[in-house]
Design a protein around this motif. Structure first.
Motif, mmCIF file in Angstrom:
data_model
loop_
_atom_site.group_PDB
_atom_site.id
_atom_site.type_symbol
_atom_site.label_atom_id
_atom_site.label_comp_id
_atom_site.label_asym_id
_atom_site.label_seq_id
_atom_site.Cartn_x
_atom_site.Cartn_y
_atom_site.Cartn_z
ATOM 1 N N TYR A 23 0.833 -1.204 0.000
ATOM 2 C CA TYR A 23 0.000 0.000 0.000
ATOM 3 C C TYR A 23 0.872 1.261 0.000
ATOM 4 N N ALA A 24 1.991 1.224 0.724
ATOM 5 C CA ALA A 24 2.887 2.381 0.749
ATOM 6 C C ALA A 24 3.414 2.683 -0.651
ATOM 7 N N LEU A 25 3.770 1.641 -1.392
ATOM 8 C CA LEU A 25 4.270 1.854 -2.749
ATOM 9 C C LEU A 25 3.171 2.347 -3.675
ATOM 10 N N GLU A 26 1.974 1.796 -3.550
ATOM 11 C CA GLU A 26 0.847 2.271 -4.370
ATOM 12 C C GLU A 26 0.561 3.744 -4.060
ATOM 13 N N ASN A 27 0.594 4.109 -2.777
ATOM 14 C CA ASN A 27 0.404 5.514 -2.400
ATOM 15 C C ASN A 27 1.451 6.406 -3.065
ATOM 16 N N GLU A 74 12.201 18.199 -6.538
ATOM 17 C CA GLU A 74 13.013 19.272 -5.977
ATOM 18 C C GLU A 74 13.327 19.052 -4.494
ATOM 19 N N MET A 75 12.444 18.355 -3.778
ATOM 20 C CA MET A 75 12.675 18.106 -2.355
ATOM 21 C C MET A 75 13.513 16.843 -2.129
ATOM 22 N N ARG A 76 13.914 16.204 -3.224
ATOM 23 C CA ARG A 76 14.810 15.051 -3.172
ATOM 24 C C ARG A 76 14.276 13.969 -2.235
ATOM 25 N N VAL A 77 13.047 13.606 -2.462
ATOM 26 C CA VAL A 77 12.406 12.569 -1.642
ATOM 27 C C VAL A 77 13.089 11.230 -1.905
ATOM 28 N N ARG A 78 13.403 10.512 -0.840
ATOM 29 C CA ARG A 78 14.052 9.214 -0.985
ATOM 30 C C ARG A 78 13.083 8.186 -1.563
ATOM 31 N N ARG A 79 13.617 7.288 -2.383
ATOM 32 C CA ARG A 79 12.793 6.365 -3.156
ATOM 33 C C ARG A 79 12.550 5.062 -2.398
ATOM 34 N N LEU A 80 11.448 4.400 -2.737
ATOM 35 C CA LEU A 80 11.056 3.162 -2.072
ATOM 36 C C LEU A 80 11.553 1.884 -2.751
ATOM 37 N N PRO A 81 11.670 1.819 -4.077
ATOM 38 C CA PRO A 81 12.002 0.545 -4.732
ATOM 39 C C PRO A 81 13.239 -0.178 -4.210
ATOM 40 N N PRO A 82 14.315 0.501 -3.776
ATOM 41 C CA PRO A 82 15.467 -0.265 -3.279
ATOM 42 C C PRO A 82 15.128 -1.204 -2.120
ATOM 43 N N ALA A 83 14.149 -0.840 -1.307
ATOM 44 C CA ALA A 83 13.759 -1.717 -0.200
ATOM 45 C C ALA A 83 13.116 -2.997 -0.723
ATOM 46 N N PHE A 84 12.320 -2.887 -1.778
ATOM 47 C CA PHE A 84 11.700 -4.071 -2.372
ATOM 48 C C PHE A 84 12.744 -4.929 -3.076
ATOM 49 N N ALA A 85 13.731 -4.270 -3.683
ATOM 50 C CA ALA A 85 14.825 -5.014 -4.304
ATOM 51 C C ALA A 85 15.608 -5.784 -3.243
ATOM 52 N N GLN A 86 15.788 -5.176 -2.063
ATOM 53 C CA GLN A 86 16.481 -5.871 -0.979
ATOM 54 C C GLN A 86 15.674 -7.069 -0.505
ATOM 55 N N GLN A 134 20.625 14.752 -0.341
ATOM 56 C CA GLN A 134 21.353 14.105 -1.420
ATOM 57 C C GLN A 134 20.450 13.954 -2.639
ATOM 58 N N THR A 135 21.058 13.909 -3.801
ATOM 59 C CA THR A 135 20.304 13.704 -5.031
ATOM 60 C C THR A 135 19.824 12.266 -5.090
ATOM 61 N N SER A 136 18.503 12.072 -5.304
ATOM 62 C CA SER A 136 17.946 10.728 -5.355
ATOM 63 C C SER A 136 18.299 10.064 -6.673
ATOM 64 N N GLY A 137 18.400 8.734 -6.632
ATOM 65 C CA GLY A 137 18.606 7.971 -7.855
ATOM 66 C C GLY A 137 17.329 7.861 -8.651
ATOM 67 N N ALA A 138 17.431 7.246 -9.800
ATOM 68 C CA ALA A 138 16.269 7.126 -10.667
ATOM 69 C C ALA A 138 15.324 6.029 -10.245
ATOM 70 N N ALA A 139 15.759 5.118 -9.380
ATOM 71 C CA ALA A 139 14.921 3.972 -9.005
ATOM 72 C C ALA A 139 13.739 4.397 -8.186
#
Length: 523
Positions: free
Chosen positions: A199-203, A217-229, A518-523
């Motif tokens: 649900y967090a990812l869908e949100n 612009e606010m450089r929000v950290r991405r969620l997909p790396p956690a699912f990859a882990q 920090q600049t977020s990655g594309a994932a």
């Protein structure tokens, strides 16, 4: 009174002033996530609204513009088929997922504390599991009452002595947090079948699209790396047995991973289907699996396929009708024996349910010092297990009212306790607690912070109101004894004018943005 969409705009208006005019005050005694005590916006929110009103485009902050965004969110949820099933005792049936327009913002420095504290608690939980199903030194040393473990239905006696592949009992753990003036406080652990990551990812997919510029612009950290882990941890499970000659391997080679669901009537079934699709694994129910020669197989039209790893969304007691609940029709007969033979990894290992008891909070500081030689980074809500007479009397003498929590899982048909019932005068509970004291845990009042949410007025405008909020964060094992904490989480909001956070009672959710320098990655 709701502000109208005709709110005047002029060049002297700043985005912060505009947002401040739209926002209503929060109830007394609760932390305001939007504003400081002097009424100015907190830094993350000032930056968020500044991004929306960049280059003087304050029209994007008008009530009608925000109402249009909220309507777009509702349409996308409907188009995506995002649902949440309500159990029969709350009216039954599936309802559309309720997602707030405004995200929940967490500053970088706040997240650093949450991240370290969540990883520490996950490490501690896994160490407790290893001890309780192993040497049980915590019980013999008196650091954890035997009655709290053996009396809890979440303790699985058939798994005493079990050693999971790689030594890790938990691959995911969820921790519920509330924010107060004193910082972040743990209110619950979820170790059995932690829900909410999907649900967090869908949100995130929906809300980041509504505020794409601010998100970037606010450089929000991405969620997909956690699912990859998570999928990496599952895919590298160190199993001890090879495939049986009578079964085929999955076409991808490697380990065959499935997600075991109770089925479409489960409250979070949408999440089960979403996670399976996103992770690229097979969604199954108990009837789809069989155990032969202590190995688990998936029934397919082409024959049996060996299953190596099960990501479980089925409650512990229903997993295996041969050794647990004999009336379970949704489990897999023989699953526990296959686990003990080392032929399948089940994530999380059944038997972690006793760690979800609210009674355990009071014992964890001492256990952390004993097992980790550390002090807990994140404090927990003050709790007293009435199974200990001294704790019960201390709570009764200290508090005039408290949350009365069930020590063990609620049995269907029993009245609801806890935050959903609200604060209770303890004098009214003295006789009931005295009859079966171990069934009750008392928790001190803890005012939840209020986060801003958009409240449409039904006429194309609206206002910024607020709701009580609770954040669920997720720790994912890295397979080497460490933990990765998903940078964001599953934020739940209470229904209007209530303080109990419950999706079953009509609560809503919000995307959670962890801000970064920090600049977020594309994932």
């Amino acid at each position: 009174m709701p502000l109208q969409s005709s709110l005047p705009l002029d060049g002297s208006d700043s985005p912060a002033a505009m947002a401040g005019r739209l926002a209503l005050p929060v109830p007394d005694g609760h932390l305001d996530e939007l504003r400081l005590p002097d009424g100015t916006l907190r830094a993350p929110w000032a930056r968020f609204f500044a991004e929306l009103g960049e280059q003087g485009d304050l029209g994007s902050l008008s009530p009608d513009a925000l109402a249009a965004r909220a309507a777009a969110v509702a349409r996308q949820i409907r188009d995506n088929g995002v649902t949440y099933n309500v159990y029969a005792d709350q009216g039954g049936g599936a309802r559309a997922w309720q997602l707030e327009l405004l995200p929940f913002l967490i500053a970088e420095e706040d997240w650093a504390v949450i991240e370290r504290g969540a990883a520490q608690r996950a490490t501690l939980a896994n160490a407790i599991m290893a001890d309780i199903y192993g040497p049980q030194t915590l019980l013999t040393r008196g650091l954890l009452p035997p009655g709290l473990v053996y009396g809890h239905p979440g303790y699985m006696r058939p798994l005493k002595g079990y050693q999971p592949p790689g030594g890790s009992f938990l691959q995911t753990m969820a921790i519920d947090l509330v924010h107060t003036d004193d910082g972040w406080t743990v209110i619950a652990h979820r170790t059995e079948t932690p829900s909410g990551m999907g649900y967090a990812l869908e949100n995130r997919l929906i809300i980041s699209g509504q505020f794409a510029d601010a998100f970037r612009e606010m450089r929000v950290r991405r969620l997909p790396p956690a699912f990859a882990q998570l999928i990496s941890t599952l895919a590298h499970a160190p199993l001890v047995a090879g495939a049986d000659e009578g079964a085929s391997l999955p076409s991808s080679g490697g380990l065959h991973i499935v997600l075991l669901s109770p089925g479409p009537f489960n409250e979070t079934y949408f999440e089960h289907t979403f996670l399976a699709r996103y992770l690229g694994i097979t969604l199954v129910e108990g009837k789809d699996l069989t155990v032969r020669n202590d190995m688990v197989y998936l029934k397919t039209f082409g024959g049996l396929e060996r299953v190596d790893v099960i990501l479980r969304r089925l409650d512990d007691v229903f997993c295996d009708p041969l050794e647990l609940r004999s009336d379970s029709t949704i489990g897999v007969p023989g699953l526990l024996e296959a686990m003990r033979a080392g032929n399948v990894m089940v994530s999380n290992v059944p038997g972690a349910g006793f760690l979800e008891s609210p009674a355990i909070h009071g014992f964890l500081p001492g256990i952390a010092r004993a097992l980790l030689d550390e002090t807990l980074i994140l404090p927990a809500v003050s709790s007293w297990w009435c199974g200990e007479a001294a704790a019960q009397e201390e709570a009764m003498a200290t508090l005039s009212e408290a949350f009365v929590m069930p020590t063990y899982p609620r049995v269907p048909g029993e009245p609801r306790l806890g935050m959903e019932r609200g604060l209770q005068p303890l004098e009214d509970w003295r006789a009931r607690i005295a009859e079966t004291p171990d069934r009750y845990t008392l928790q001190a009042p803890l005012p939840l912070s209020h986060t801003p949410c958009w409240e449409p007025d039904g006429r194309g405008g609206g206002r910024i109101g607020s709701r009580a909020a609770m954040l669920r964060v997720f720790a994912i094992a890295d397979g080497n004894g460490g933990w990765q904490v998903m940078p964001g989480g599953f934020m739940r909001l209470a229904p209007p004018r209530l303080e109990a956070v419950s999706m079953q009672l009509g609560g809503t959710s919000a995307d959670t943005w962890v801000l970064s320098s920090q600049t977020s990655g594309a994932a």
